[in-house]
Design a protein around this motif. Structure first.
Motif, PDB file in Angstrom:
ATOM      1  N   SER A  78      98.932 153.275   6.226  1.00 44.83           N
ATOM      2  CA  SER A  78      99.070 154.020   4.965  1.00 44.83           C
ATOM      3  C   SER A  78      97.780 153.966   4.156  1.00 44.83           C
ATOM      4  CB  SER A  78     100.231 153.450   4.148  1.00 44.83           C
ATOM      5  OG  SER A  78     101.454 153.614   4.828  1.00 44.83           O
TER       6      SER A  78
ATOM      7  N   MET B  69     102.136 155.118  10.267  1.00 41.41           N
ATOM      8  CA  MET B  69     102.765 154.786   8.982  1.00 41.41           C
ATOM      9  C   MET B  69     104.260 154.517   9.132  1.00 41.41           C
ATOM     10  SD  MET B  69     100.889 157.663   6.612  1.00 41.41           S
ATOM     11  CE  MET B  69     102.278 157.649   5.478  1.00 41.41           C
ATOM     12  N   LYS B  70     104.846 154.994  10.217  1.00 37.88           N
ATOM     13  CA  LYS B  70     106.286 154.835  10.446  1.00 37.88           C
ATOM     14  C   LYS B  70     106.586 153.616  11.326  1.00 37.88           C
ATOM     15  CE  LYS B  70     106.777 159.872  10.282  1.00 37.88           C
ATOM     16  NZ  LYS B  70     107.155 161.084  11.061  1.00 37.88           N
TER      17      LYS B  70
ATOM     18  N   GLN C 151     105.400 151.595  -2.713  1.00 42.51           N
ATOM     19  CA  GLN C 151     106.615 150.839  -2.404  1.00 42.51           C
ATOM     20  C   GLN C 151     106.288 149.434  -1.912  1.00 42.51           C
ATOM     21  OE1 GLN C 151     108.878 153.212   0.372  1.00 42.51           O
ATOM     22  NE2 GLN C 151     108.926 154.984  -1.001  1.00 42.51           N
TER      23      GLN C 151
ATOM     24  N   ASN D 283     102.809 157.188  -1.531  1.00 38.79           N
ATOM     25  CA  ASN D 283     104.141 156.722  -1.934  1.00 38.79           C
ATOM     26  C   ASN D 283     104.533 155.434  -1.219  1.00 38.79           C
ATOM     27  OD1 ASN D 283     104.472 158.894  -3.681  1.00 38.79           O
ATOM     28  ND2 ASN D 283     105.345 160.201  -2.081  1.00 38.79           N
ATOM     29  N   GLN D 284     104.187 155.337   0.061  1.00 40.20           N
ATOM     30  CA  GLN D 284     104.545 154.150   0.826  1.00 40.20           C
ATOM     31  C   GLN D 284     103.768 152.925   0.329  1.00 40.20           C
ATOM     32  OE1 GLN D 284     106.143 154.155   4.829  1.00 40.20           O
ATOM     33  NE2 GLN D 284     104.179 153.312   5.541  1.00 40.20           N
TER      34      GLN D 284
END
Length: 634
Positions: free
Chosen positions: A551, A539-540, A569, A565-566
């Protein structure tokens, strides 16, 4: 249904004989293109329930092709390949209604006919899926409008005229309301011409009930109206004294515009009716003779070189299709290579090879079902009826399979299984054919340096400084073998493959990491439970398509709050490709509720990209928060 068997009764409609035109050194060329139609629904291809006497007569006097294929399964990629003569996985134009540039050296092929003295007209659909479309169109055509035709040329000037009839389009056969269809189709047919709800055989992948028959009758009646309009056009050609100096091409832009046909990378999406009719003075140009049927393989990239050679021109270097006519025609093809990518908001990636007897398709995103969410289909009553019957458990295994995850590979015997009901990919008796087809497809992907192995997000970035067509030819920038190796694992399910994909997540190449993550997305949940640390770590990733896919998986599998949350966004990203990718993943998560408000907010934003609006509408519609018939443009 036997597609090569003649119909039981071939209706005969006399065509008026016009005045004899003087022999021209170059033939006139007329294209009659129709939309969204498979051969299964045409009389001369063996459907005894169809009423297509004009098409049938044209085929009976001309050359009927049983193995003609669109290079794509939806209109704008298909038309991109037709007008450029180049496969969309080379130009990067395979995603429906995109706006990516092609090199200045690649012209719309009528440009080359103009150079040979032809008057070129288009009436009137373009939809070529390229950047700077207005300039591209202007360069190709003397006139492109609803009034264009051969009638404005100079006396004696040879013409190339295209007429695109829209009456068989998906909008008529399923998308618009039934009341709209009655007004725009049924009311334009005489009572005796209409095909009733019980006057045809239902495809086996649909439930055979009165409501579905009511919807399928739209297909037959829309094609009947199309046939009438073809007759009117040919009558005008006769009255203008041009029939005996004009070679006529008839074909559809891709397969039938019903769920499972259009947008899907199988035979029903690709295969088209295709007829060439020769007047007496140009019969010598037909290598097959006339009044015949041929099983020769043809795809849409053959059209541009054939037209240019007919006009007497030299072929530009970028054309790789075959010239079909005349003494210097190209060698026959043993295989055709086809492709299906995003259609509207429904992302996908399928690559296909066919020899005319079998069709092999590789599904690189098999977690997307055949009947995936595409708003332009979801607003159709037939798709709504199918989803209703699925929820009510009224569908058999074949019918339910349209809504399930796909196999990574399809192999269909299209000579004996025209509706593609029996996937032979796991049948040991067909393993040699499977392996041969698989090998052929791999060679083509690598030989062509398939640029659409890149996510659309990347195609957009590339297009800011160059063209996808040119980018793919630069070895150092595009290590296609390394990328293909990673992509070839996507859809292959099992612990061994998932471990390979986890290892590939450590690659320095962002596209390899993307395919590793996409491949993991297609794995069974039981293989992924032990992979939570790696998925959460991904996810990063610095490359957004990897982070988005990770995600979506982390939220679906582990209810990860950071993943939620990601995803929210990315849904509101200013980059529409990233927003669309996120929204598409959300369509297939079990728990959609946390995303309702953000999706509503995205739908209310003033954005011009209809794909994102459509995905929002599908998301809300799947929860019953939006009427099913709400158009994505509203």
């Amino acid at each position: 249904m036997n597609l090569t068997k003649p119909p039981r009764i071939l209706l005969w409609i006399p065509l008026l004989v016009g005045s004899t035109a003087w022999a021209q050194p170059k033939p006139n060329i007329l294209w009659i293109t129709i939309e969204d139609t498979s051969p299964q629904f045409i009389g001369c291809y063996g459907n005894e329930d169809a009423r297509t006497p004009v098409i049938d007569r044209l085929a009976g006097e001309g050359v009927r092709f049983t193995n003609a294929f669109s290079t794509g399964t939806v209109c704008s990629p298909s038309r991109s390949a037709i007008i450029t003569g180049v496969k969309t996985y080379k130009t990067g134009t395979g995603n429906h209604r995109s706006n990516y540039p092609v090199p200045e050296s690649i012209k719309g092929f009528p440009y080359y006919l103009k150079s040979e003295g032809y008057y070129t007209t288009n009436n009137s659909k373009t939809d070529y899926n390229v950047a700077r479309a207005k300039d591209f169109i202007k360069e190709a055509w003397h006139e492109s409008s609803g009034k264009a035709g051969w009638w404005n040329r100079q006396p004696g000037q040879p013409f190339f005229a295209v007429f695109n009839l829209v009456d068989s389009h998906q909008s008529r056969t399923m998308t618009e309301s039934y009341a709209w269809y009655e007004q725009h189709v049924l009311e334009h047919l005489e009572e005796a011409e209409r095909i009733g709800n019980d006057d045809f055989e239902m495809p086996p992948f649909y439930n055979d009930n009165p409501e579905m028959r009511r919807q399928m009758a739209r297909v037959y009646n829309s094609i009947k109206l199309t046939d009438n309009k073809i007759g009117a056009l040919l009558t005008r050609l006769e009255k203008d004294g041009l029939r005996d100096s004009t070679i006529i091409f008839f074909y559809a832009d891709h397969g039938e515009g019903i769920p499972r046909g259009k947008t899907n990378g199988i035979n029903l999406g690709y295969r088209v009716p295709f007829v060439v009719w020769f007047p007496e003075m140009y019969k010598d140009l037909s290598p097959w003779g006339t009044g015949v049927v041929t099983d020769e393989l043809v795809d849409f990239t053959d059209l541009a070189p054939t037209m240019i050679r007919l006009a007497g021109g030299e072929l530009p270097a970028h054309l790789e299709g075959r010239s079909l006519l005349g003494a210097d025609r190209s060698e026959k093809a043993d295989y055709l290579y086809l492709s299906s990518d995003r259609s509207d908001n429904g992302i996908d990636k399928v690559r296909t090879v066919t020899d005319g007897k079998f069709v092999y398709s590789r599904n690189f995103m098999p977690f997307m079902p055949e009947a995936r969410y595409i708003r332009y289909m979801e607003i159709g009553e037939i798709k709504q009826q199918m989803r209703k019957e699925l929820a009510e458990n009224k569908l058999n295994d074949l019918q339910q399979s349209l809504f399930a995850e796909r196999s990574a590979e399809f192999l269909y015997d299209i000579e004996n299984d025209s509706w593609e009901t029996n996937n032979l990919a796991t049948d040991p008796d067909f393993k040699p054919i499977l392996e041969q087809m698989r090998s052929q497809l791999k060679m083509e992907i690598l030989r062509a340096r398939d640029v659409l192995l890149l996510p659309e997000y990347e195609i957009g970035l590339i297009s800011e400084t160059t063209t996808p067509y040119e980018f793919r030819l630069k070895d150092q920038n595009y290590p296609v073998e390394e990328i293909y190796k990673a992509s070839s694992l996507s859809g292959i399910r099992g612990k061994k493959v998932s471990r390979q994909q986890l290892k590939l997540l450590q690659s320095d190449n962002k596209i390899v990491r993307y395919w590793a993550m996409l491949g993991l997305r297609s794995q069974r949940p039981e293989y992924l439970r032990a992979c939570e640390p790696e998925i959460v770590q991904a996810m990063k990733d610095s490359y957004p398509p990897v982070a988005i896919t990770a995600s979506a998986m982390a939220f679906q599998l582990f209810q990860n709050e950071a993943a939620e949350n990601q995803l929210k966004q990315f849904c509101v990203s200013d980059n529409m490709d990233l927003a669309l990718m996120s929204l598409n993943y959300l369509l297939y998560v079990d728990n959609k509720q946390p995303f309702v408000e953000v999706v509503k907010a995205v739908r209310e934003k003033k954005i011009s990209i209809y794909n994102v609006k459509a995905a929002c509408a599908d998301f809300l519609g799947s929860l019953g928060l939006l009427p099913n018939n709400t158009d994505f443009r509203q």
